[in-house]
Design an enzyme around this catalytic site. Sequence first.
Site, PDB file in Angstrom:
ATOM      1  N   PRO A 203       0.845  -1.206   0.000  1.00 19.68           N
ATOM      2  CG  PRO A 203       0.030  -0.985   2.177  1.00 19.68           C
ATOM      3  CD  PRO A 203       0.796  -1.921   1.288  1.00 19.68           C
ATOM      4  CG  ASP A 376       4.837  -1.571   2.485  1.00 24.02           C
ATOM      5  OD1 ASP A 376       3.678  -1.406   2.883  1.00 24.02           O
ATOM      6  OD2 ASP A 376       5.309  -2.699   2.190  1.00 24.02           O
ATOM      7  CG  HIS A 377       0.024   3.151   5.144  1.00 21.44           C
ATOM      8  ND1 HIS A 377      -0.320   2.823   6.439  1.00 21.44           N
ATOM      9  CD2 HIS A 377      -0.359   4.445   4.966  1.00 21.44           C
ATOM     10  CE1 HIS A 377      -0.911   3.862   7.007  1.00 21.44           C
ATOM     11  NE2 HIS A 377      -0.939   4.856   6.151  1.00 21.44           N
TER      12      HIS A 377
END
Length: 377
Positions: A203, A376-377
């Site tokens: 994400p 990258d969450h």
Amino acid sequence: MISEVVMPQMGADMEEGTIIRWLKQEGDAVERGEIIAEIETDKANVEIESFESGVFRKALANEGDTVDVGTIIAIVASPDEDISRYEGMTVAAKPATAQQDGSPPAATAPPVEAEPPPRPIAPARTDGRVRASPVARKLAQERGLDLAQVQGTGPDGRIVRRDVEAAAEQPASGAPVSTEVVGMSRMRQTIARRMSQSKREAPHYYITMEIDMTEAQRARGQLKEVFQQEYRVSVNDLIVKATAMALARHPMFNSWFVEGEIRRHEAINVCVAIALEDGLIAPAILDCGGKSLAQIAEASRSLAERAKSGSLKPDEYSGGTFTVSNLGMFGVETLIAIIQPPQSAILGVGAVREVPVVREGVVAIAELMQVALSADH
């Protein structure tokens, strides 16, 4: 002591490699750390080192063979050691035209008119053996060329990518015009697969910032005057150094995400994007946290030269912990990059531009640079 040389895994997604050439013959003495072979992976050509000293006793795979990662391909041992258990052992090589992920060739758009039949390009070889790289074989198959009719310009007459491309550009007499099928090298197939995977599974979130590079550019000019040609520090070298300092302060960005785990690294290995004929790769400048700006500049030049000559080291190829992708030299103002798995972030860098800015109510000229962090969450 018997040392088994295996096809190394350089990158989490590497499944197989192709032996380009053996640099040692059976019976040759081998020192620990000495280069014994050159292999082709889906990203670049890489040299394999021997982990032990001894004698190159036996090659279990031939030049041109494509074999799985972890497969034993050679034996290094002392002259009197018994290696009888390896006698008769051969590696089951894969077809050179297979795709990296083992899937069948992708379907291509139908041509406007029928494809012409295979056409002769150059006099046929007379040695009875067609020597060609896996990429060349794949392209020849896609373009309907008979490799026996292509003249090789690589080492020992080996047919390489440029030979097939040159042959394909020579139209057959009276052949109908058709849609061009542009073959993808194994490197480009892997790039497409990994970037698609990254966009699907990671994400991404994005942070952009405008950085004032005025003082940094002035410092570069001073360094150029002091060191002349001994140390040529580029804007990218400054960015890599600053990135290493930032990663030391924020170590969560110096990590991999693998199998549901965050693996934070102590070593700061900053990858830099390098464009090759067959695609874009991002080998790492190792231990940036422990290098001075001058050392980073020297390491960066060496890395680019060895990437283009196909002599990267395995750690440089697979050990990166963070990536910098810089398109500023092409005048690009903003680059939003895709994370290179299994890393957690990547920094896209744009050009340094002279623009008017307001400082304390006065308009002045400053040198600004746009950067974008994809994480990258």
